[in-house]
Design a protein around this motif. Structure first.
Motif, PDB file in Angstrom:
ATOM      1  N   ALA A  20       0.841  -1.205   0.000  1.00  0.00           N
ATOM      2  CA  ALA A  20       0.000   0.000   0.000  1.00  0.00           C
ATOM      3  C   ALA A  20       0.873   1.250   0.000  1.00  0.00           C
ATOM      4  O   ALA A  20       0.616   2.212  -0.725  1.00  0.00           O
ATOM      5  CB  ALA A  20      -0.926  -0.012   1.215  1.00  0.00           C
ATOM      6  N   VAL A  21       1.931   1.233   0.818  1.00  0.00           N
ATOM      7  CA  VAL A  21       2.853   2.377   0.849  1.00  0.00           C
ATOM      8  C   VAL A  21       3.515   2.548  -0.508  1.00  0.00           C
ATOM      9  O   VAL A  21       3.562   3.647  -1.073  1.00  0.00           O
ATOM     10  CB  VAL A  21       3.924   2.181   1.952  1.00  0.00           C
ATOM     11  N   GLN A  22       4.006   1.441  -1.066  1.00  0.00           N
ATOM     12  CA  GLN A  22       4.751   1.513  -2.331  1.00  0.00           C
ATOM     13  C   GLN A  22       3.876   2.065  -3.449  1.00  0.00           C
ATOM     14  O   GLN A  22       4.328   2.850  -4.268  1.00  0.00           O
ATOM     15  CB  GLN A  22       5.266   0.128  -2.685  1.00  0.00           C
ATOM     16  N   ARG A  23       2.626   1.651  -3.488  1.00  0.00           N
ATOM     17  CA  ARG A  23       1.729   2.117  -4.555  1.00  0.00           C
ATOM     18  C   ARG A  23       1.323   3.563  -4.359  1.00  0.00           C
ATOM     19  O   ARG A  23       1.004   4.263  -5.324  1.00  0.00           O
ATOM     20  CB  ARG A  23       0.472   1.237  -4.594  1.00  0.00           C
ATOM     21  N   ALA A  24       1.289   4.017  -3.131  1.00  0.00           N
ATOM     22  CA  ALA A  24       0.895   5.404  -2.876  1.00  0.00           C
ATOM     23  C   ALA A  24       2.003   6.383  -3.245  1.00  0.00           C
ATOM     24  O   ALA A  24       1.724   7.533  -3.592  1.00  0.00           O
ATOM     25  CB  ALA A  24       0.526   5.570  -1.405  1.00  0.00           C
ATOM     26  N   LEU A  25       3.257   5.943  -3.200  1.00  0.00           N
ATOM     27  CA  LEU A  25       4.378   6.881  -3.381  1.00  0.00           C
ATOM     28  C   LEU A  25       4.351   7.620  -4.720  1.00  0.00           C
ATOM     29  O   LEU A  25       4.474   8.853  -4.724  1.00  0.00           O
ATOM     30  CB  LEU A  25       5.715   6.153  -3.173  1.00  0.00           C
TER      31      LEU A  25
END
Lengths: 91, 91
Positions: A21-26
């Protein structure tokens, strides 16, 4: 008082939805160039007395039985060098 | 590919109920001599390209705006020496 850090991370073969989720939000937030993100836990333990081999062995056992779920998680125990350096004078 | 680690911990003055729960459970489970426990988050970022000053500055900004809540949390950004050492040959 010495500080020992236990880092607990999901094993590489275990799916990490939080990290994903973090990686896709970046990129949405304007941060490119991060290929993968894994999220785990960090425990900071303040140890009474000296952090000798026996103390580290006990903390290792504690991490194995209690702080980490070793079926799906790996952990690393290490003495916090910063707190050690701080005690030596700099801080 | 280089790994950068972002450690996010509650500020010392902020109550940490998760860490307290762990600390109180330890004596019951037979582990004495741990005066305090703080629990935080650890992010492992796999960075495309070189981890130079510009990349670290960007990751610092990312941590500040997105990974940590700087009102109640402190964070530390550092290059994972193990992955660097591993790339150099040992691993």
């Amino acid at each position: 008082m010495a500080r020992v850090v236990v880092d607990v991370m999901l094993k590489p073969e275990i799916l990490d939805p939080q990290g994903q989720a973090v990686q896709r939000a970046l990129p949405r937030l304007g941060f490119d160039g991060i290929a993968d993100v894994r999220q785990g836990k960090r425990f900071e333990l303040e140890v009474d007395g000296p952090v000798d081999e026996a103390a580290l062995a006990r903390i290792h056992e504690m991490a194995e039985t209690f702080l980490a779920n070793t079926v799906i998680e790996d952990f690393v125990v290490r003495v916090d060098e910063e707190s050690a350096a701080g005690k030596a004078g700099a801080k």
